[in-house]
Design a protein around this motif. Structure first.
Motif, PDB file in Angstrom:
ATOM      1  N   LYS A 246      92.965  26.962  46.204  1.00 57.65           N
ATOM      2  CA  LYS A 246      92.612  26.624  46.710  1.00 57.65           C
ATOM      3  C   LYS A 246      92.265  25.208  47.350  1.00 57.65           C
ATOM      4  O   LYS A 246      92.262  24.002  46.858  1.00 57.65           O
ATOM      5  CB  LYS A 246      91.196  27.273  45.905  1.00 57.65           C
ATOM      6  CG  LYS A 246      90.887  28.368  45.936  1.00 57.65           C
ATOM      7  CD  LYS A 246      89.458  28.468  45.648  1.00 57.65           C
ATOM      8  CE  LYS A 246      89.461  30.336  44.756  1.00 57.65           C
ATOM      9  NZ  LYS A 246      87.865  30.739  45.010  1.00 57.65           N
ATOM     10  N   THR A 247      92.982  24.952  48.842  1.00 59.86           N
ATOM     11  CA  THR A 247      92.707  23.876  49.500  1.00 59.86           C
ATOM     12  C   THR A 247      91.326  23.261  50.196  1.00 59.86           C
ATOM     13  O   THR A 247      90.720  23.806  50.574  1.00 59.86           O
ATOM     14  CB  THR A 247      93.979  23.143  50.751  1.00 59.86           C
ATOM     15  OG1 THR A 247      93.700  24.744  51.502  1.00 59.86           O
ATOM     16  CG2 THR A 247      95.050  23.712  49.995  1.00 59.86           C
ATOM     17  N   ASP A 248      90.573  22.285  49.305  1.00 59.36           N
ATOM     18  CA  ASP A 248      89.846  21.707  50.266  1.00 59.36           C
ATOM     19  C   ASP A 248      89.961  20.967  51.412  1.00 59.36           C
ATOM     20  O   ASP A 248      90.879  19.971  51.638  1.00 59.36           O
ATOM     21  CB  ASP A 248      89.378  20.337  49.329  1.00 59.36           C
ATOM     22  CG  ASP A 248      88.159  19.885  49.741  1.00 59.36           C
ATOM     23  OD1 ASP A 248      87.354  20.037  50.897  1.00 59.36           O
ATOM     24  OD2 ASP A 248      87.385  19.388  49.041  1.00 59.36           O
ATOM     25  N   ALA A 249      89.544  21.455  52.663  1.00 59.00           N
ATOM     26  CA  ALA A 249      89.525  21.024  54.038  1.00 59.00           C
ATOM     27  C   ALA A 249      88.818  19.947  54.298  1.00 59.00           C
ATOM     28  O   ALA A 249      88.908  18.958  55.152  1.00 59.00           O
ATOM     29  CB  ALA A 249      88.792  22.365  55.427  1.00 59.00           C
ATOM     30  N   ALA A 253      90.588  16.755  57.523  1.00 57.65           N
ATOM     31  CA  ALA A 253      89.324  16.695  58.318  1.00 57.65           C
ATOM     32  C   ALA A 253      88.799  15.777  58.651  1.00 57.65           C
ATOM     33  O   ALA A 253      88.098  14.513  59.212  1.00 57.65           O
ATOM     34  CB  ALA A 253      88.289  17.359  58.552  1.00 57.65           C
ATOM     35  N   THR A 254      88.695  14.792  57.161  1.00 60.93           N
ATOM     36  CA  THR A 254      88.439  13.277  57.515  1.00 60.93           C
ATOM     37  C   THR A 254      89.547  12.739  57.923  1.00 60.93           C
ATOM     38  O   THR A 254      89.142  11.244  58.476  1.00 60.93           O
ATOM     39  CB  THR A 254      87.958  12.408  55.927  1.00 60.93           C
ATOM     40  OG1 THR A 254      86.353  13.335  55.141  1.00 60.93           O
ATOM     41  CG2 THR A 254      87.417  11.226  56.058  1.00 60.93           C
ATOM     42  N   ASN A 260      91.652  10.165  65.272  1.00 68.19           N
ATOM     43  CA  ASN A 260      90.996   9.861  66.480  1.00 68.19           C
ATOM     44  C   ASN A 260      90.045   8.762  66.675  1.00 68.19           C
ATOM     45  O   ASN A 260      89.761   8.672  68.103  1.00 68.19           O
ATOM     46  CB  ASN A 260      90.737  11.349  66.587  1.00 68.19           C
ATOM     47  CG  ASN A 260      91.171  12.435  66.070  1.00 68.19           C
ATOM     48  OD1 ASN A 260      92.334  12.351  66.948  1.00 68.19           O
ATOM     49  ND2 ASN A 260      90.053  13.790  65.909  1.00 68.19           N
ATOM     50  N   VAL A 261      89.654   8.730  66.354  1.00 69.30           N
ATOM     51  CA  VAL A 261      88.781   6.874  66.350  1.00 69.30           C
ATOM     52  C   VAL A 261      90.145   6.144  66.170  1.00 69.30           C
ATOM     53  O   VAL A 261      89.488   5.135  68.411  1.00 69.30           O
ATOM     54  CB  VAL A 261      87.763   6.942  65.275  1.00 69.30           C
ATOM     55  CG1 VAL A 261      87.601   5.286  65.196  1.00 69.30           C
ATOM     56  CG2 VAL A 261      86.644   7.889  64.790  1.00 69.30           C
ATOM     57  N   GLU A 564      93.083   5.971  50.730  1.00 73.66           N
ATOM     58  CA  GLU A 564      93.230   5.936  52.679  1.00 73.66           C
ATOM     59  C   GLU A 564      92.183   6.185  53.047  1.00 73.66           C
ATOM     60  O   GLU A 564      92.596   5.906  54.151  1.00 73.66           O
ATOM     61  CB  GLU A 564      94.617   7.676  52.448  1.00 73.66           C
ATOM     62  CG  GLU A 564      95.309   7.214  53.648  1.00 73.66           C
ATOM     63  CD  GLU A 564      95.492   8.680  53.318  1.00 73.66           C
ATOM     64  OE1 GLU A 564      97.061   8.394  54.217  1.00 73.66           O
ATOM     65  OE2 GLU A 564      95.927   9.584  52.168  1.00 73.66           O
ATOM     66  N   THR A 565      90.864   6.687  53.088  1.00 69.69           N
ATOM     67  CA  THR A 565      90.385   6.942  53.398  1.00 69.69           C
ATOM     68  C   THR A 565      89.177   5.844  54.194  1.00 69.69           C
ATOM     69  O   THR A 565      89.340   4.616  55.068  1.00 69.69           O
ATOM     70  CB  THR A 565      89.133   8.003  52.948  1.00 69.69           C
ATOM     71  OG1 THR A 565      89.583   9.019  53.365  1.00 69.69           O
ATOM     72  CG2 THR A 565      87.699   7.662  54.530  1.00 69.69           C
TER      73      THR A 565
END
Length: 585
Positions: A246-249, A253-254, A260-261, A564-565
């Motif tokens: 199961k992958t955490d989306a 998305a973050t 995109n910013v 990374e974020t």
């Protein structure tokens, strides 16, 4: 499940229109084509009592035109299709049978899938009975495969694909038939193993009636191709299937949001820059300050806008001019370097399309100062890309040799060993194509010694293969064979082990040795070295003669993704500060 009257009427109208077009092309009197006949037993009897086959065929087409979709009408139409198929077969009208299958598609949407499969296979069988229709049979099957795939009729598609594979084999199109059969086997294997968490390989082989070793190889390839998550336990002769991870989306998305910013910031900066330039324009004579005018006359800013300007240019010549001016920009910021790399790629493509080989050669010379400020790996990529571009232009063999020799001298002076070796390998290949065997052999002899000393297996495979071709051209078969053996040894060291053991959790060393055709003791030593070098996690059970592969330790993705974020957020803030400062000044 009962259908709504409106739904039945709609499908009936579609069938009526489709069959009408067929009847219109049939060789029958015009008064017979004008209206449909009721879907009743009387109409079927009328067709049987007709004076000849042409009239019978016409009557049956008119029965099929009837828009009614009542259960009785559908039953009568199924019988009409069967009778029509028999008549068209007797008349050897293979093309009409093919067209009938196409025209019946609306009808197939209102009858059960099992009946559709029966009709389709019956019509295909009818075409097979007509001699000299092998090409039409293949064309018909391919059309039906496309239709069944679009309609998601898996059961019927698999059976038509099996028929198509048989026809291709009869037509001696073995490659296409093999590809088709391979896909069918994989699809059926996936379906067979779906209910299991652990299953014997012999059981799967028994179900699909194939040899165990063949099934094991196929399952191994499917695991490598990520068709499903699992491992092969060769000791127990079992396939173990894992649950889908199961992958955490949230984190992807973050990261996408932050990216995109960055794009928004770029757009704001460009907009602000345009507004700033607009303010300094004299409204009377529309002249800009000298510094702006000078900027236009020489280089262009290394921005996405400049790249877009090149793409929107009226012709290739203007695009090339714009891209050269982007490359003249002296800025060495990370963003400017990225834009310039893209400009080089676009410029290379344009010069290739224009067949300007000399300009491509000169471009490599002009870019040397740029190569000093970008990583060596990127330099190698650009150089090899431009050389590949020159190769695409016909009649440039001498220029290619000259270009490679220049680049070898430059890389030797700049001490860029990795790039030099690859350019020398390309040069040797060009010299061999030009039948300059002596110079090519001298170049390769020195290169092989150097690459073996560095243990660059990937390049060594290419060089050994090239040397083998060269010796073969010189009719020196013993040396050609020796070089080929050396290439295989180097290739085995790279590939046939990590990839071979990847699908297994436990596998016999003798089995691996057999697959790559090397001695068992040699393979055992190599596996031992790979475990010590942390190439994979595992252990050798010498008593059982097996390699046991451990599962990779699961790492928590949250921590690196968070770092990374934060790093990306910091970059956005820095970019905002720098660009706002530029606008203010």
């Amino acid at each position: 499940m009962p259908r709504l009257p409106g739904s039945e009427q709609k499908f009936g109208i579609r069938l009526h229109n489709s069959i009408s077009s067929a009847a219109a092309t049939a060789t029958v009197p015009s008064d017979m084509q004008s209206t449909h006949l009721p879907a009743t037993t009387d109409s079927l009897a009328q067709a049987l009592e007709a004076k000849d086959h042409a009239e019978s065929i016409s009557i049956l087409y008119r029965v099929l035109e009837n828009p009614s979709c009542s259960p009785e009408a559908l039953r009568i139409k199924e019988q009409a299709i069967s009778n029509l198929t028999d008549l068209l077969t007797q008349e050897k009208k293979a093309e009409d049978l093919k067209n009938l299958l196409t025209q019946l598609r609306p009808f197939f949407s209102v009858i059960p899938k099992a009946k559709t499969a029966k009709i389709v296979r019956g019509i295909i069988d009818a075409v097979v009975k007509i001699p000299g229709t092998s090409d039409l049979q293949i064309s018909l099957c391919k059309e039906m495969v496309e239709w069944t795939r679009a309609e998601k009729r898996t059961f019927l598609r698999q059976r038509v694909e099996a028929r198509l594979a048989a026809l291709l084999m009869e037509n001696k199109e073995y490659s296409e038939a093999l590809t088709l059969l391979s896909g069918l086997i994989k699809e059926n294997l996936c379906r067979l193993i779906e209910p299991y968490s652990r299953v014997e390989i012999a059981h799967i082989a028994e179900l699909i009636e194939l040899p165990v070793d063949h099934v094991e190889k196929k399952l191994s390839q499917m695991i490598l191709d990520k068709k499903f998550a699992g491992t092969l336990d060769q000791g127990a002769g079992c396939l173990i299937i894992f649950d889908d991870p199961k992958t955490d989306a949230i984190f992807p998305a973050t990261l996408e949001t932050i990216a995109n910013v960055g794009k928004v910031v770029d757009s704001l900066y460009i907009w602000a820059l345009r507004r700033t330039l607009a303010l300094v324009v004299d409204p009377n004579n529309m002249l800009m300050p000298t510094c702006i005018s000078d900027m236009q006359s020489t280089h262009l800013p290394a921005t996405t806008d400049s790249l877009a300007q090149a793409l929107e240019a009226k012709d290739h010549a203007e695009s090339i001019s714009i891209l050269y001016r982007v490359l003249e920009n002296p800025s060495c910021s990370p963003e400017a370097l990225r834009i310039k790399e893209q400009a080089i790629s676009n410029l290379t493509d344009l010069l290739t399309q224009e067949k300007k080989a000399e300009d491509l050669k000169n471009l490599l010379t002009q870019l040397r100062p740029f190569f000093s400020v970008i990583p060596k790996a990127k330099t190698a990529k650009i150089v090899r890309g431009i050389i590949d571009a020159v190769v695409k232009i016909p009649g440039t063999s001498d220029l290619q040799i000259s270009l490679c020799k220049e680049m070898v001298e430059w890389t030797r002076a700049e001490k860029r060993t990795f790039l030099r070796q690859r350019v020398e390998a390309r040069l040797a290949a060009l010299l061999m194509e030009n039948k300059e065997y002596s110079e090519a052999l001298t170049l390769l002899s020195g290169l092989i010694k150097e690459v073996r000393r560095l243990d660059d297996k990937l390049l060594l495979v290419d060089i050994d293969l090239l040397e083998s071709k060269l010796h073969f051209s010189l009719r020196n078969l013993p040396k050609a064979k020796a070089s080929l053996t050396a290439a295989r040894t180097a290739a085995n060291a790279i590939y046939n082990l990590c990839r071979l053991i990847e699908p297994y959790s436990r596998v016999e060393i003798a089995h691996i040795a057999e697959l790559i055709e090397l001695p068992v003791d040699h393979v055992e030593k190599k596996l031992s070295q790979m475990i010590l070098d942390k190439k994979f996690a595992g252990t050798l059970d010498q008593g059982a003669g097996c390699l046991i592969i451990f599962d990779d330790p699961k790492t928590d993705a949250i921590f690196p993704a968070t770092l990374e974020t934060i790093a990306n957020t910091g970059k956005v803030v820095d970019t905002l500060y720098v660009r706002s400062a530029r606008i203010m000044t």
